[in-house]
Motif scaffolding. Structure first.
Motif, PDB file in Angstrom:
ATOM      1  N   THR A  27      -1.794  -3.138  -5.784  1.00  0.00           N
ATOM      2  CA  THR A  27      -2.426  -2.984  -4.476  1.00  0.00           C
ATOM      3  C   THR A  27      -3.372  -1.786  -4.501  1.00  0.00           C
ATOM      4  O   THR A  27      -3.074  -0.772  -5.135  1.00  0.00           O
ATOM      5  N   VAL A  36       2.124   1.232  -6.748  1.00  0.00           N
ATOM      6  CA  VAL A  36       2.237   0.208  -5.709  1.00  0.00           C
ATOM      7  C   VAL A  36       1.886  -1.172  -6.249  1.00  0.00           C
ATOM      8  O   VAL A  36       0.809  -1.393  -6.793  1.00  0.00           O
ATOM      9  N   GLY A  38       2.573  -5.425  -4.865  1.00  0.00           N
ATOM     10  CA  GLY A  38       3.085  -6.244  -3.767  1.00  0.00           C
ATOM     11  C   GLY A  38       3.091  -7.706  -4.126  1.00  0.00           C
ATOM     12  O   GLY A  38       2.528  -8.120  -5.147  1.00  0.00           O
ATOM     13  N   PHE A  56       8.103  -6.008  -3.639  1.00  0.00           N
ATOM     14  CA  PHE A  56       7.118  -4.925  -3.716  1.00  0.00           C
ATOM     15  C   PHE A  56       7.747  -3.635  -4.241  1.00  0.00           C
ATOM     16  O   PHE A  56       8.963  -3.438  -4.182  1.00  0.00           O
ATOM     17  N   CYS A  58       6.887   0.737  -4.173  1.00  0.00           N
ATOM     18  CA  CYS A  58       6.049   1.834  -3.704  1.00  0.00           C
ATOM     19  C   CYS A  58       6.785   3.156  -3.900  1.00  0.00           C
ATOM     20  O   CYS A  58       7.908   3.314  -3.413  1.00  0.00           O
ATOM     21  N   GLU A 102      10.855  -3.082   4.092  1.00  0.00           N
ATOM     22  CA  GLU A 102       9.431  -3.124   4.406  1.00  0.00           C
ATOM     23  C   GLU A 102       8.862  -1.725   4.296  1.00  0.00           C
ATOM     24  O   GLU A 102       9.436  -0.769   4.838  1.00  0.00           O
ATOM     25  N   CYS A 103       7.752  -1.580   3.588  1.00  0.00           N
ATOM     26  CA  CYS A 103       7.078  -0.293   3.534  1.00  0.00           C
ATOM     27  C   CYS A 103       6.532   0.030   4.920  1.00  0.00           C
ATOM     28  O   CYS A 103       5.977  -0.841   5.598  1.00  0.00           O
ATOM     29  N   ASN A 106       3.044  -1.056   5.464  1.00  0.00           N
ATOM     30  CA  ASN A 106       2.669  -2.465   5.395  1.00  0.00           C
ATOM     31  C   ASN A 106       1.725  -2.780   6.556  1.00  0.00           C
ATOM     32  O   ASN A 106       2.044  -2.510   7.719  1.00  0.00           O
ATOM     33  N   TRP A 120      -2.262  -1.784   1.946  1.00  0.00           N
ATOM     34  CA  TRP A 120      -1.411  -2.965   2.043  1.00  0.00           C
ATOM     35  C   TRP A 120      -2.007  -3.971   3.020  1.00  0.00           C
ATOM     36  O   TRP A 120      -2.517  -3.604   4.084  1.00  0.00           O
ATOM     37  N   ALA A 124       3.993  -5.991   1.422  1.00  0.00           N
ATOM     38  CA  ALA A 124       5.000  -4.959   1.154  1.00  0.00           C
ATOM     39  C   ALA A 124       6.260  -5.186   1.973  1.00  0.00           C
ATOM     40  O   ALA A 124       6.677  -4.348   2.780  1.00  0.00           O
TER      41      ALA A 124
END
Length: 414
Positions: A27, A36, A38, A56, A58, A102-103, A106, A120, A124
């Motif tokens: 990403t 990173v 995804g 994903f 990160c 979830e990031c 995101n 993102w 993510a």
């Protein structure tokens, strides 16, 4: 500061991950500092369980060269002692927790104008089954006379190329409710990029709170603030400066505590003025059709739309689907596994006709909070939610708008 500097090692880490995981891709990272990758395809969001190969990744610092036999999680602050990985596995119960990770960033790439760092789209997020030791079991014998409002701070063992320490605090009540120290992911040993040998899992909360490579758990009266840890370096960057939701050109004030870990509630009430990325906001994604290839109308004329929806600590109450870019909506059916902290599958039959269509989904949580339609302009800020918009913010955090996640689908004649 050091956290804002490029990191050359991230490219080697990404290349190694891509060799092992064919379901992810790199990403774009404007700051050139994060490792990173995804999910490659929306197909990931048509299934309940996310394979490790599609999940994903990160993180900011280098992956530590960890040895499972010598790794130890120290208990500090108002705690004493510590445990090796073998002791965590052998001396305490082992549980499995389903968690949608979830990031917090995101959707950052959907902000206009763009914010910095990792761009993102919607890739993510993923749901895995994490196996490990309940934090409630690890701390059980040391929690007599603990005051309400106590915080648990997890500190990662990832080496920084500057003077910052990766530390995140969560309320002790949340830690004792459902958090674990994980050592497996989807029934396999925890991969290095996902936190081997020990990662804290905070179900329903943004991924930044699930600290990787945990080497210390510290019981504290407050969240981590500057100089609150018995170690050199900058302590509070990842808690008090980064992962805060605020408009452009604002320096968030540090807080020792907050009244709620509900991110959306902080946004609605304005307390604190610049919310922390804790509990995930209500969100949904269509996984199929994926928009990558035309859809042929079957003999009965009905195409099934499938996706996932989640709402952090709250339950998903319902999902609606639109096939005309949000002009009209139909109720979808929730189905499949139903675990706290993990997403739900949804499906909806679509009487598809040839042509190009824009498919969108919007979820509502059990508190009646529904995904807003779009991301606001930078000037809206506090008024955004009232206008069915998610507030544009400088970090691009917690975005859950409907239209940026819509998918354009071409339908062919039978």
């Amino acid at each position: 500061m050091a956290t804002e500097q490029p990191r050359e090692n991230r490219h080697d880490e990404i290349d190694a991950i891509l060799e092992r995981k064919d379901g992810v891709r790199e990403t774009r990272d404007e700051a050139d500092k994060y490792t990173v990758v995804g999910a490659v395809s929306r197909d990931t969001y048509a299934n309940w369980l996310t394979p490790v190969e599609e999940h994903f990744v990160c993180h900011r610092n280098d992956i530590p060269d960890a040895d499972a036999d010598s790794w130890r999680v120290s208990l500090t602050g108002d705690l004493e002692g510590g445990y090796s990985l073998s002791e965590l596995k052998g001396e305490f119960p082992t549980v499995a927790v389903a968690h949608t990770m979830e990031c917090a960033g995101n959707g950052r790439g959907q902000h206009r104008p763009e914010t910095g760092s990792v761009q993102w789209g919607n890739e993510a997020a993923g749901t895995a089954v994490w196996t490990g030791t309940p934090i409630s079991s690890v701390l059980h014998d040391q929690l007599e006379d603990v005051a309400d409002g106590t915080w648990l701070t997890a500190i990662g063992g990832d080496p920084s190329d500057g003077d910052d320490v990766f530390a995140r605090s969560i309320p002790l009540s949340k830690a004792l409710d459902d958090c674990i120290l994980a050592h497996e992911m989807n029934g396999r040993p925890l991969p290095p990029e996902h936190g081997f040998p020990v990662r804290m899992i905070v179900p329903g909360w943004y991924g930044v709170n699930s600290v990787k490579w945990v080497e210390e758990l510290r019981l504290m009266d407050t969240m981590v603030v500057e100089n609150s840890l018995d170690r050199p370096g900058e302590h509070a960057y990842w808690q008090q400066k980064s992962y805060r939701i605020h408009p452009a050109d604002v320096e968030p004030e540090s807080n020792e505590t907050v009244e709620t870990g509900d991110t959306w509630e902080q946004l609605e009430t304005g307390e604190p003025a610049h919310p922390y990325a804790f509990d995930q906001t209500v969100m949904s994604l269509i996984g199929a059709p994926n928009g990558e290839s035309p859809v042929s109308v079957p003999d009965d004329g009905t195409v099934e739309i499938t996706g996932v929806a989640w709402a952090g600590d709250d339950d998903v109450a319902g999902v609606e689907v639109s096939t005309d870019g949000g002009d009209t909506w139909d109720e979808a059916e929730l189905f499949g596994p139903d675990y706290a902290g993990a997403w739900r599958l949804f499906r909806c039959g679509w009487d598809a006709t040839p042509g190009t269509h824009v498919l969108a989904s919007r979820a509502t949580d059990e508190r009646g909070r529904r995904q807003p339609m779009r991301i606001s302009n930078p000037d809206a800020w506090r008024d955004a939610l009232e206008d069915d918009e998610f507030p544009w913010n400088e970090g691009g955090y917690a975005a859950n708008a409907v239209l940026p996640n819509a998918v354009e689908v071409d339908v062919e004649s039978p």
